[in-house]
Design a protein around this motif. Sequence first.
Motif, PDB file in Angstrom:
ATOM      1  N   LYS A 266       0.830  -1.211   0.000  1.00 20.93           N
ATOM      2  CA  LYS A 266       0.000   0.000   0.000  1.00 20.93           C
ATOM      3  C   LYS A 266       0.862   1.258   0.000  1.00 20.93           C
ATOM      4  O   LYS A 266       0.537   2.248  -0.655  1.00 20.93           O
ATOM      5  CB  LYS A 266      -0.936  -0.012   1.208  1.00 20.93           C
ATOM      6  N   ARG A 267       1.986   1.202   0.753  1.00 24.12           N
ATOM      7  CA  ARG A 267       2.901   2.347   0.766  1.00 24.12           C
ATOM      8  C   ARG A 267       3.463   2.597  -0.627  1.00 24.12           C
ATOM      9  O   ARG A 267       3.557   3.738  -1.083  1.00 24.12           O
ATOM     10  CB  ARG A 267       4.045   2.086   1.740  1.00 24.12           C
ATOM     11  N   LYS A 270       0.909   4.221  -2.866  1.00 25.99           N
ATOM     12  CA  LYS A 270       0.743   5.650  -2.594  1.00 25.99           C
ATOM     13  C   LYS A 270       1.840   6.476  -3.256  1.00 25.99           C
ATOM     14  O   LYS A 270       1.591   7.565  -3.772  1.00 25.99           O
ATOM     15  CB  LYS A 270       0.743   5.897  -1.077  1.00 25.99           C
ATOM     16  N   GLN A 273       0.990   6.731  -6.911  1.00 19.72           N
ATOM     17  CA  GLN A 273      -0.118   7.659  -7.122  1.00 19.72           C
ATOM     18  C   GLN A 273       0.345   9.109  -7.120  1.00 19.72           C
ATOM     19  O   GLN A 273      -0.126   9.939  -7.877  1.00 19.72           O
ATOM     20  CB  GLN A 273      -1.181   7.458  -6.045  1.00 19.72           C
ATOM     21  N   LYS A 274       1.318   9.400  -6.216  1.00 24.76           N
ATOM     22  CA  LYS A 274       1.822  10.766  -6.127  1.00 24.76           C
ATOM     23  C   LYS A 274       2.643  11.164  -7.351  1.00 24.76           C
ATOM     24  O   LYS A 274       2.777  12.328  -7.662  1.00 24.76           O
ATOM     25  CB  LYS A 274       2.676  10.931  -4.863  1.00 24.76           C
TER      26      LYS A 274
END
Length: 274
Positions: A266-267, A270, A273-274
């Motif tokens: 999940k990290r 993220k 996504q950024k």
Amino acid sequence: MKKKRISITISEEVLKKLDTWVEGLGDSRSEAIEKIVENFLETNKTAVFLGGGDPGRLKLSGTFKPLIKIKGKPLIEYNLEELKKAGFRKIFFIGKNQLIGECFKLLGNGGEYGMEINYIEEKKTLGNAKTLQLVEGYVKNPFLVLPADNFFDFDLKNLVKEHSRNPGLVTLAIQATKESLSGLGVVEMSGNQIIGYEEKPRRPKTFLTSAFIGMYDPGIFDYIPKGDMKWLLQTNVFPKLIEEEKVYGYIISGTSVNIHSLNDLKRAEKVIQK
């Protein structure tokens, strides 16, 4: 930059081609040769993936971690993209037969990625230093070492440059984090020199952690004994090198995530996504 005069011998045919190229660029022969050599060195670097040890420990949700998908793409493909951007074209992947077999199904010999991927089978589980030792003889120049289960997005070119400036044998990528440090390698630094390395400390002395991605000189193999014994980089090699002031650190601007759990995935998502 300080320059040194050297003497080289080139065939007449090659020299004619060089002069044609020089004329088009407006450079001198020396400048043209220097650019050719620089370009060759920049785009022909070697990287070594460490995927040794128990294959079961390299799985997450039943999938080998290098092949686990993050936002629809296997982790290993993200890594190859970063390597290619930094000029790494020759890749060695070391692991047990199961793992390298699955990776070969996806990656083949690397041709589709503009790379040359070589696979080395690890037959005995003796620690990551002994895994690394399997590539001895294949590397003659400084090379990159990275875990097969690590996601990262920092610029490797800066790590390579930093290593070229350092007098040591190893330059590790270092990140500052205030997250849980209990499962990481924590380092102490004086300037850019690493003066302490502690694996999974109960009471961390700093917030600086090793991404376990680093540039190594071939001299590293002098610190890994021959024969069947357990030998780890973190506990057997690094302490000796630190004692001899041969380990340096480069604090990265970016992220490195060891994929050990679904939370780590999940990290990484993220970050993408950024």
